[in-house]
Motif scaffolding. Structure first.
Motif, PDB file in Angstrom:
ATOM      1  N   GLU A  29      39.528   3.442  12.877  1.00 17.65           N
ATOM      2  CA  GLU A  29      39.129   2.041  13.043  1.00 17.65           C
ATOM      3  C   GLU A  29      38.179   1.610  11.934  1.00 17.65           C
ATOM      4  OE1 GLU A  29      39.086  -1.745  14.390  1.00 17.65           O
ATOM      5  OE2 GLU A  29      40.353  -0.131  15.173  1.00 17.65           O
ATOM      6  N   TYR A  30      37.168   2.444  11.651  1.00 13.46           N
ATOM      7  CA  TYR A  30      36.246   2.110  10.569  1.00 13.46           C
ATOM      8  C   TYR A  30      36.969   2.091   9.225  1.00 13.46           C
ATOM      9  CZ  TYR A  30      32.713   2.461   6.980  1.00 13.46           C
ATOM     10  OH  TYR A  30      31.970   2.233   5.840  1.00 13.46           O
ATOM     11  N   ALA A  31      37.845   3.058   9.001  1.00 15.89           N
ATOM     12  CA  ALA A  31      38.594   3.108   7.740  1.00 15.89           C
ATOM     13  C   ALA A  31      39.402   1.835   7.543  1.00 15.89           C
ATOM     14  CB  ALA A  31      39.507   4.337   7.722  1.00 15.89           C
ATOM     15  N   ALA A  32      40.028   1.358   8.621  1.00 23.63           N
ATOM     16  CA  ALA A  32      40.849   0.145   8.534  1.00 23.63           C
ATOM     17  C   ALA A  32      39.983  -1.079   8.260  1.00 23.63           C
ATOM     18  CB  ALA A  32      41.627  -0.046   9.827  1.00 23.63           C
ATOM     19  N   ARG A  33      38.904  -1.246   9.006  1.00 20.70           N
ATOM     20  CA  ARG A  33      38.054  -2.427   8.846  1.00 20.70           C
ATOM     21  C   ARG A  33      37.386  -2.456   7.470  1.00 20.70           C
ATOM     22  NH1 ARG A  33      36.628  -5.277  13.500  1.00 20.70           N
ATOM     23  NH2 ARG A  33      37.412  -4.391  15.456  1.00 20.70           N
ATOM     24  N   SER A  34      36.852  -1.323   7.053  1.00 18.63           N
ATOM     25  CA  SER A  34      36.141  -1.296   5.769  1.00 18.63           C
ATOM     26  C   SER A  34      37.094  -1.519   4.601  1.00 18.63           C
ATOM     27  CB  SER A  34      35.393   0.025   5.603  1.00 18.63           C
ATOM     28  OG  SER A  34      36.278   1.126   5.571  1.00 18.63           O
ATOM     29  N   THR A  35      38.289  -0.945   4.683  1.00 19.16           N
ATOM     30  CA  THR A  35      39.259  -1.118   3.601  1.00 19.16           C
ATOM     31  C   THR A  35      39.733  -2.562   3.520  1.00 19.16           C
ATOM     32  OG1 THR A  35      40.022   1.175   3.815  1.00 19.16           O
ATOM     33  CG2 THR A  35      41.494  -0.367   2.706  1.00 19.16           C
ATOM     34  N   PHE A  36      40.026  -3.152   4.657  1.00 21.33           N
ATOM     35  CA  PHE A  36      40.472  -4.541   4.693  1.00 21.33           C
ATOM     36  C   PHE A  36      39.388  -5.472   4.158  1.00 21.33           C
ATOM     37  CE2 PHE A  36      42.153  -8.054   7.777  1.00 21.33           C
ATOM     38  CZ  PHE A  36      42.706  -8.730   6.698  1.00 21.33           C
ATOM     39  N   ALA A  37      38.153  -5.280   4.622  1.00 15.49           N
ATOM     40  CA  ALA A  37      37.050  -6.151   4.194  1.00 15.49           C
ATOM     41  C   ALA A  37      36.752  -5.983   2.710  1.00 15.49           C
ATOM     42  CB  ALA A  37      35.806  -5.854   5.023  1.00 15.49           C
ATOM     43  N   MET A  38      36.708  -4.736   2.260  1.00 17.27           N
ATOM     44  CA  MET A  38      36.409  -4.487   0.853  1.00 17.27           C
ATOM     45  C   MET A  38      37.507  -5.057  -0.049  1.00 17.27           C
ATOM     46  SD  MET A  38      37.011  -2.637  -2.036  1.00 17.27           S
ATOM     47  CE  MET A  38      38.201  -1.471  -1.383  1.00 17.27           C
ATOM     48  N   TRP A  39      38.756  -4.874   0.340  1.00  8.59           N
ATOM     49  CA  TRP A  39      39.897  -5.340  -0.456  1.00  8.59           C
ATOM     50  C   TRP A  39      39.867  -6.860  -0.585  1.00  8.59           C
ATOM     51  CZ3 TRP A  39      45.246  -2.640   0.417  1.00  8.59           C
ATOM     52  CH2 TRP A  39      46.108  -2.949  -0.627  1.00  8.59           C
ATOM     53  N   ASP A  40      39.707  -7.556   0.535  1.00  6.39           N
ATOM     54  CA  ASP A  40      39.648  -9.020   0.477  1.00  6.39           C
ATOM     55  C   ASP A  40      38.464  -9.487  -0.362  1.00  6.39           C
ATOM     56  OD1 ASP A  40      41.907  -9.540   1.906  1.00  6.39           O
ATOM     57  OD2 ASP A  40      40.920 -10.535   3.581  1.00  6.39           O
ATOM     58  N   GLY A  41      37.311  -8.831  -0.189  1.00  4.58           N
ATOM     59  CA  GLY A  41      36.121  -9.246  -0.919  1.00  4.58           C
ATOM     60  C   GLY A  41      36.234  -9.033  -2.414  1.00  4.58           C
ATOM     61  N   ILE A  42      36.729  -7.878  -2.825  1.00  6.92           N
ATOM     62  CA  ILE A  42      36.813  -7.592  -4.258  1.00  6.92           C
ATOM     63  C   ILE A  42      37.886  -8.451  -4.923  1.00  6.92           C
ATOM     64  CG2 ILE A  42      38.510  -5.702  -4.240  1.00  6.92           C
ATOM     65  CD1 ILE A  42      35.196  -5.856  -6.229  1.00  6.92           C
ATOM     66  N   GLN A  43      38.907  -8.842  -4.161  1.00  9.53           N
ATOM     67  CA  GLN A  43      39.900  -9.757  -4.728  1.00  9.53           C
ATOM     68  C   GLN A  43      39.274 -11.113  -5.035  1.00  9.53           C
ATOM     69  OE1 GLN A  43      44.393  -8.532  -3.342  1.00  9.53           O
ATOM     70  NE2 GLN A  43      43.242  -9.805  -1.952  1.00  9.53           N
ATOM     71  N   THR A  44      38.358 -11.565  -4.198  1.00  6.41           N
ATOM     72  CA  THR A  44      37.663 -12.820  -4.460  1.00  6.41           C
ATOM     73  C   THR A  44      36.821 -12.709  -5.726  1.00  6.41           C
ATOM     74  OG1 THR A  44      37.587 -13.343  -2.096  1.00  6.41           O
ATOM     75  CG2 THR A  44      36.052 -14.513  -3.535  1.00  6.41           C
ATOM     76  N   HIS A  45      36.117 -11.593  -5.894  1.00  5.99           N
ATOM     77  CA  HIS A  45      35.343 -11.368  -7.123  1.00  5.99           C
ATOM     78  C   HIS A  45      36.260 -11.384  -8.341  1.00  5.99           C
ATOM     79  CE1 HIS A  45      31.276  -9.878  -5.614  1.00  5.99           C
ATOM     80  NE2 HIS A  45      31.964 -10.152  -4.515  1.00  5.99           N
ATOM     81  N   TRP A  46      37.424 -10.778  -8.197  1.00  3.75           N
ATOM     82  CA  TRP A  46      38.401 -10.710  -9.293  1.00  3.75           C
ATOM     83  C   TRP A  46      38.918 -12.100  -9.650  1.00  3.75           C
ATOM     84  CZ3 TRP A  46      43.936 -11.363  -8.759  1.00  3.75           C
ATOM     85  CH2 TRP A  46      44.663 -11.031  -9.904  1.00  3.75           C
TER      86      TRP A  46
END
Length: 205
Positions: free
Chosen positions: A162-179
């Motif tokens: 559950e943590y792996a899924a939430r952290s990966t999803f949140a990090m991926w969406d966030g870093i795409q915004t930075h990109w």
């Protein structure tokens, strides 16, 4: 008396399908740069090179057009998202990185999701329910992938699916915004790789 020789003709449905694809591509470009509310049918018509009234022959409302754009994008995403049955547990991080690399090549589609996801939190936005369901579905899909890895003993100590899924999803969406803000400052794929290395026992990604 000679028989008529049939000729190959471009049926109206082919022309109609081509026009529909052009409208979807133009709408993706306009919605990703201006958002749903600011992006107009006139803007979409200008990008597609057609009269705005022609759009309504294919999509009865602007909201229907938005839904079609989102469904088209999701259809392509689902074709590329691995499932636990299709990939070995150790290969899941690499499969996710391939999806990130694919997204790097379609910045308009990434921007569409970033803009509309934020915009959908406002009252009365037509894609609010879509993004609520999309968030739940993506988190579930990620969780299933990490459960597959967990069963094989491939998650790092102290990391649950559950943590792996939430952290990966949140990090991926966030870093795409930075990109999207500055594509020279960050690499989505490299950042995702380091994250996956930190939460799994797979270092060779």
């Amino acid at each position: 008396m000679t028989a008529d020789i049939p000729t190959r003709r471009r049926g109206p449905y082919r022309k109609s399908d081509g026009r529909r694809r052009a409208i979807l591509a133009a709408a993706l470009q306009v919605f990703s740069s201006s958002g749903y509310r600011a992006g107009s049918l006139r803007d979409i018509g200008m990008v597609a090179g057609i009269d705005p009234s022609s759009i309504l022959h294919h999509f009865p409302t602007k909201e229907a057009l938005l839904q079609a754009v989102l469904e088209d994008k999701e259809e392509h995403d689902l074709e590329n998202l691995p499932s636990p049955e299709q990939v070995a547990p150790r290969d899941i991080p690499t499969a996710l990185l391939r999806l990130a690399e694919r997204n790097d090549r379609v910045p308009d589609a990434v921007a569409l999701y970033a803009v509309l996801a934020a915009e959908s939190t406002t009252a009365g936005h037509p894609s609010a329910e879509y993004f609520r369901m999309r968030t739940e579905r993506t988190r579930r899909d990620f969780r299933e992938l990490f459960e597959h890895m967990d069963a094989a003993g491939l998650l790092a100590e102290g990391i649950d699916p559950e943590y792996a899924a939430r952290s990966t999803f949140a990090m991926w969406d966030g870093i795409q915004t930075h990109w999207l803000i500055d594509r020279t400052a960050v690499s989505v794929t490299d950042t995702l790789r380091r994250h996956l290395q930190s939460i799994t026992r797979v270092s060779e990604i």
